[in-house]
Scaffold this motif. Structure first.
Motif, PDB file in Angstrom:
ATOM      1  N   ALA A  43       0.805  -1.213   0.000  1.00  0.00           N
ATOM      2  CA  ALA A  43       0.000   0.000   0.000  1.00  0.00           C
ATOM      3  C   ALA A  43       0.841   1.267   0.000  1.00  0.00           C
ATOM      4  O   ALA A  43       0.442   2.276  -0.558  1.00  0.00           O
ATOM      5  CB  ALA A  43      -0.946   0.003   1.214  1.00  0.00           C
ATOM      6  N   MET A  44       2.015   1.238   0.643  1.00  0.00           N
ATOM      7  CA  MET A  44       2.811   2.450   0.733  1.00  0.00           C
ATOM      8  C   MET A  44       3.674   2.695  -0.502  1.00  0.00           C
ATOM      9  O   MET A  44       4.360   3.696  -0.589  1.00  0.00           O
ATOM     10  CB  MET A  44       3.671   2.419   1.994  1.00  0.00           C
ATOM     11  N   THR A  45       3.643   1.753  -1.449  1.00  0.00           N
ATOM     12  CA  THR A  45       4.322   1.957  -2.720  1.00  0.00           C
ATOM     13  C   THR A  45       3.321   2.064  -3.853  1.00  0.00           C
ATOM     14  O   THR A  45       3.382   2.966  -4.672  1.00  0.00           O
ATOM     15  CB  THR A  45       5.317   0.810  -3.006  1.00  0.00           C
ATOM     16  N   GLY A  46       2.355   1.138  -3.887  1.00  0.00           N
ATOM     17  CA  GLY A  46       1.346   1.167  -4.929  1.00  0.00           C
ATOM     18  C   GLY A  46       1.949   1.110  -6.308  1.00  0.00           C
ATOM     19  O   GLY A  46       2.829   0.288  -6.589  1.00  0.00           O
ATOM     20  N   VAL A  47       1.507   1.987  -7.189  1.00  0.00           N
ATOM     21  CA  VAL A  47       2.034   2.035  -8.553  1.00  0.00           C
ATOM     22  C   VAL A  47       3.512   2.401  -8.555  1.00  0.00           C
ATOM     23  O   VAL A  47       4.274   1.950  -9.406  1.00  0.00           O
ATOM     24  CB  VAL A  47       1.233   3.050  -9.400  1.00  0.00           C
ATOM     25  N   GLY A  48       3.935   3.208  -7.596  1.00  0.00           N
ATOM     26  CA  GLY A  48       5.307   3.723  -7.562  1.00  0.00           C
ATOM     27  C   GLY A  48       5.346   5.137  -8.113  1.00  0.00           C
ATOM     28  O   GLY A  48       4.672   5.449  -9.098  1.00  0.00           O
ATOM     29  N   LEU A  93      -8.430  -3.119  -2.256  1.00  0.00           N
ATOM     30  CA  LEU A  93      -8.479  -2.878  -3.692  1.00  0.00           C
ATOM     31  C   LEU A  93      -9.138  -1.541  -4.007  1.00  0.00           C
ATOM     32  O   LEU A  93      -8.659  -0.783  -4.857  1.00  0.00           O
ATOM     33  CB  LEU A  93      -9.238  -4.014  -4.377  1.00  0.00           C
ATOM     34  N   ARG A  94     -10.218  -1.228  -3.307  1.00  0.00           N
ATOM     35  CA  ARG A  94     -10.895   0.039  -3.550  1.00  0.00           C
ATOM     36  C   ARG A  94      -9.954   1.218  -3.261  1.00  0.00           C
ATOM     37  O   ARG A  94      -9.937   2.207  -4.002  1.00  0.00           O
ATOM     38  CB  ARG A  94     -12.162   0.136  -2.696  1.00  0.00           C
ATOM     39  N   ALA A  95      -9.170   1.118  -2.175  1.00  0.00           N
ATOM     40  CA  ALA A  95      -8.243   2.198  -1.842  1.00  0.00           C
ATOM     41  C   ALA A  95      -7.203   2.375  -2.950  1.00  0.00           C
ATOM     42  O   ALA A  95      -6.895   3.506  -3.361  1.00  0.00           O
ATOM     43  CB  ALA A  95      -7.558   1.921  -0.507  1.00  0.00           C
ATOM     44  N   GLU A  96      -6.660   1.273  -3.471  1.00  0.00           N
ATOM     45  CA  GLU A  96      -5.659   1.376  -4.529  1.00  0.00           C
ATOM     46  C   GLU A  96      -6.259   1.918  -5.829  1.00  0.00           C
ATOM     47  O   GLU A  96      -5.628   2.669  -6.570  1.00  0.00           O
ATOM     48  CB  GLU A  96      -4.996   0.023  -4.767  1.00  0.00           C
ATOM     49  N   LEU A  97      -7.492   1.543  -6.100  1.00  0.00           N
ATOM     50  CA  LEU A  97      -8.169   2.089  -7.277  1.00  0.00           C
ATOM     51  C   LEU A  97      -8.347   3.598  -7.157  1.00  0.00           C
ATOM     52  O   LEU A  97      -8.150   4.346  -8.128  1.00  0.00           O
ATOM     53  CB  LEU A  97      -9.533   1.418  -7.454  1.00  0.00           C
ATOM     54  N   TRP A 131      -2.972   7.289  10.464  1.00  0.00           N
ATOM     55  CA  TRP A 131      -2.471   5.923  10.529  1.00  0.00           C
ATOM     56  C   TRP A 131      -2.814   5.142   9.270  1.00  0.00           C
ATOM     57  O   TRP A 131      -2.678   3.913   9.240  1.00  0.00           O
ATOM     58  CB  TRP A 131      -3.067   5.219  11.745  1.00  0.00           C
ATOM     59  N   SER A 132      -3.264   5.794   8.229  1.00  0.00           N
ATOM     60  CA  SER A 132      -3.672   5.107   7.015  1.00  0.00           C
ATOM     61  C   SER A 132      -2.545   4.234   6.469  1.00  0.00           C
ATOM     62  O   SER A 132      -1.367   4.610   6.512  1.00  0.00           O
ATOM     63  CB  SER A 132      -4.069   6.127   5.933  1.00  0.00           C
ATOM     64  N   PHE A 133      -2.896   3.065   5.985  1.00  0.00           N
ATOM     65  CA  PHE A 133      -1.913   2.182   5.371  1.00  0.00           C
ATOM     66  C   PHE A 133      -1.809   2.416   3.863  1.00  0.00           C
ATOM     67  O   PHE A 133      -1.204   1.610   3.156  1.00  0.00           O
ATOM     68  CB  PHE A 133      -2.269   0.717   5.667  1.00  0.00           C
ATOM     69  N   HIS A 134      -2.386   3.497   3.378  1.00  0.00           N
ATOM     70  CA  HIS A 134      -2.289   3.857   1.967  1.00  0.00           C
ATOM     71  C   HIS A 134      -1.747   5.279   1.861  1.00  0.00           C
ATOM     72  O   HIS A 134      -1.692   6.017   2.851  1.00  0.00           O
ATOM     73  CB  HIS A 134      -3.654   3.744   1.291  1.00  0.00           C
TER      74      HIS A 134
END
Length: 377
Positions: A43-48, A93-97, A131-134
């Motif tokens: 989550a802390m990298t995601g797409v980059g 998944l919703r958060a990453e979207l 504290w979000s993990f995204h």
């Protein structure tokens, strides 16, 4: 790139795949490949960061199509997508979207998923720390790019999280790790807002009075103590002296006395803590505002010494060592700033106050600071 994802080779391989898919115009597969990577990277990298820049360099129509695809998935995660392909639960998944869609059309379409971004950001308004993990700061970036400034209370949460990264007791928490992220630091460098976070009586008063006083007073408030500095540098003192001259030394003294004397009062806007923080967050100073408190204490040492200034600084030390939040003092860092200011003043009254403090202060770090101050006088 986020510290959470240190494998640059993986991100480079993903970038090569994205380029091939984009060159072939296979946007449906590109949208899936990006989301598989985002969910796999963490989550802390995601797409980059670099890969998101690559995607934002695509033709506008491609960016809009990618974001539109992810927005449709976002609306139907539970209905359409299982954990199979992306190996994440629907909430993750919703958060990453939301992150990816907001990022790829930043500066191009500020309305796509705007309500969803704003709802998530509004949930930060009463948080002591984030504290979000995204990478939630990316949503604030998207709002700013769309010409919408999130609520000052949202900015305050980001500021506190960044400031807490430098404070003992916070440094190993997930929130502190968020605060050190380059993306959050970049956001704070251009997120418009007041010089102080509202919600503390002293800060609310300082904001109101500085606003009435105009730009010189605003600049005075903005001259906070650097987060990791134990004492003011020569450069900091020169700037501080110029700011005091701009507003008038005696006017500044009276105002700073008023503000510091309000520091003992409880918050006017309560905040929510976290299970990992074993203290009452509303009894602590706002971590961001505490650096301004430290700077104001140092400012007083730049003025000609007066007995009431020493008394005001002692009051700040006492308030900062108050154990109202539990076993830990309210803010040892602010207390130490008061000690440093007394040592810099260095007259008979300041020395007497330091000697008195040395007889009752039990906090080890503050006591060492007092001992050092007395040894230097």
């Amino acid at each position: 790139m986020s510290r959470w994802m240190g494998n640059t080779q993986v991100l480079a391989e993903q970038a090569a795949q994205y380029r091939i898919l984009a060159e072939h115009g296979d946007l449906p597969e590109l949208s899936r490949a990006i989301m598989r990577a985002a969910c796999n990277n963490g989550a802390m990298t995601g797409v980059g960061v670099e890969n998101m820049e690559l995607l934002r360099a695509l033709p506008d129509q491609d960016r809009l199509e990618l974001a539109g695809t992810w927005a449709r998935w976002y609306a139907h995660v539970e209905d359409i997508w299982s954990a199979g392909e992306f190996r994440r639960d629907p909430g993750y998944l919703r958060a990453e979207l939301l992150m990816a869609a907001s990022g790829v059309v930043r500066g191009l379409d500020g309305d796509l998923l705007a309500a969803e971004r704003q709802e998530l950001l509004s949930g930060l308004r009463d948080q002591y720390l984030i504290w979000s993990f995204h990478r939630i700061w990316e949503l604030a970036e998207a709002e700013l790019a769309a010409g919408r400034t999130p609520d000052p209370a949202v900015l305050a949460a980001f500021r506190r999280t960044s400031a807490a990264a430098h404070l003992p007791g916070f440094r190993r928490t997930h929130a502190a790790a968020n605060g050190k992220e380059p993306g959050m630091q970049n956001l704070l460098s251009h997120f418009p807002g007041p010089a102080l976070n509202p919600g503390e009586p002293w800060a609310d008063t300082a904001l109101r009075e500085a606003s009435a006083g105009g730009e010189p007073w605003q600049r005075l408030l903005e001259h906070a103590a650097p987060a990791t500095a134990a004492a003011p540098s020569a450069k900091w003192r020169r700037t501080g002296s110029a700011l005091l001259d701009a507003v008038g030394p005696e006017e500044a003294r009276r105002a700073v006395h008023r503000w510091l004397e309000l520091a003992h009062l409880d918050r006017t806007i309560p905040l929510l803590g976290h299970p990992h923080l074993l203290f009452d967050v509303n009894a602590y100073f706002d971590p961001y505002n505490s650096h301004v408190l430290r700077g104001l204490a140092w400012m007083l040492s730049l003025l000609p010494p007066r007995p009431d200034t020493a008394h005001t600084l002692v009051g700040l030390v006492e308030t900062s060592l108050d154990h109202r939040s539990g076993n830990a003092p309210r803010s040892p860092q602010v207390a130490e700033a008061g000690i440093v200011a007394l040592a810099l003043i260095g007259d008979r009254t300041a020395r007497t106050e330091l000697e008195t403090l040395s007889r009752w202060v039990t906090h080890e770090g503050t006591f060492r600071r007092i001992d050092k101050a007395l040894a230097g006088l």
